[in-house]
Design an enzyme around this catalytic site. Sequence first.
Site, PDB file in Angstrom:
ATOM      1  CG  ASP A  25       1.926   4.894   5.678  1.00  0.00           C
ATOM      2  OD1 ASP A  25       1.397   3.975   6.337  1.00  0.00           O
ATOM      3  OD2 ASP A  25       2.472   5.866   6.204  1.00  0.00           O
ATOM      4  CG  ASP A  38      -0.061  -0.071   2.511  1.00  0.00           C
ATOM      5  OD1 ASP A  38       0.353   0.990   2.991  1.00  0.00           O
ATOM      6  OD2 ASP A  38       0.230  -1.172   3.010  1.00  0.00           O
TER       7      ASP A  38
END
Length: 266
Positions: free
Chosen positions: A203, A201
């Site tokens: 973050d 991802d």
Amino acid sequence: MADSVGVIGGSGLGELVGGDRRPVATPYGEAVVTVGELGGREVVFIARHGAGHTVPPNRVNARANAWALACLGVRAIVSTAAVGSLRAELAPERFAIADQLVDRTTGRAGTFFDGADGVVRHLPFAEPFCPELRGLAAAAIPDAAPAATVAVIDGPRFSTAAESRILREHGVDLVNMTLCPEVALAAELGMGTVALCFVTDTDSGNAHDDPDAASAELVFRRLAAAKLRITTALERLVGAVPDSYAPRPTIDDDAIRIVLARPAVP
Ligand SMILES: CSC[C@H]1O[C@H](OP(=O)(O)O)[C@H](O)[C@@H]1O
Ligand SMILES: Nc1ncnc2[nH]cnc12
């Protein structure tokens, strides 16, 4: 016989090798290991979060895990870590080999040398990961970014946008919740570590509606989709560790022997 390689499987890797899971009593509580085969050699596998992801990052018993691996004769540890990325070039689904750590955890039991039995040592930790193992990883997994600075936060919550921005501005590339104090504890017991990071991802995201922003659902989905890639990379890396591997000297053997002689609690 060659030493076993220790494999610490992170999120998404609760099971990796066949074999019986068995408890190992340590002075710090129980570790659960599976002795099996990976990449053509014997490995001692530990699922960091338990087989069914029942242990949150802030409760991983890193001292028990490191002590058990050292007692079982492990000298090299290959671990996996799901990470959020703070850099566009480290996009989701990329591999990166960690080379630096920024410890943002609090209150974790982070040393075997807490002075309880009068044995005080100070680990040199400028290079937290083993350079030899990192080099082997870069050669075995050529599509991995060869170096990355990882900040380790307490979790289990993800970072706020401000926390994420501050980390990025301070030169951090990736964020995770488990590599500290795990890597330092391994080094205190004379074991070298390499961490294979998998970006799940971005973050806290690059915009308020960033579809790659961290959520547990996204992390587990990306890890599940990439399980074969991650397992194959691990196999290559484990298979590349030479029988002659010798970790860098860290703490003197006498002190390590004292720690490993501490009585296990049932
Ligand atoms: C499941 S989301 C956050 C979780 O994933 C990472 O685990 P690991 O480092 O064991 O792969 C992260 O550190 C958190 O524990
Ligand atoms: N964004 C993130 N922050 C901390 N740990 C993570 N593990 C996976 N993604 C993460």
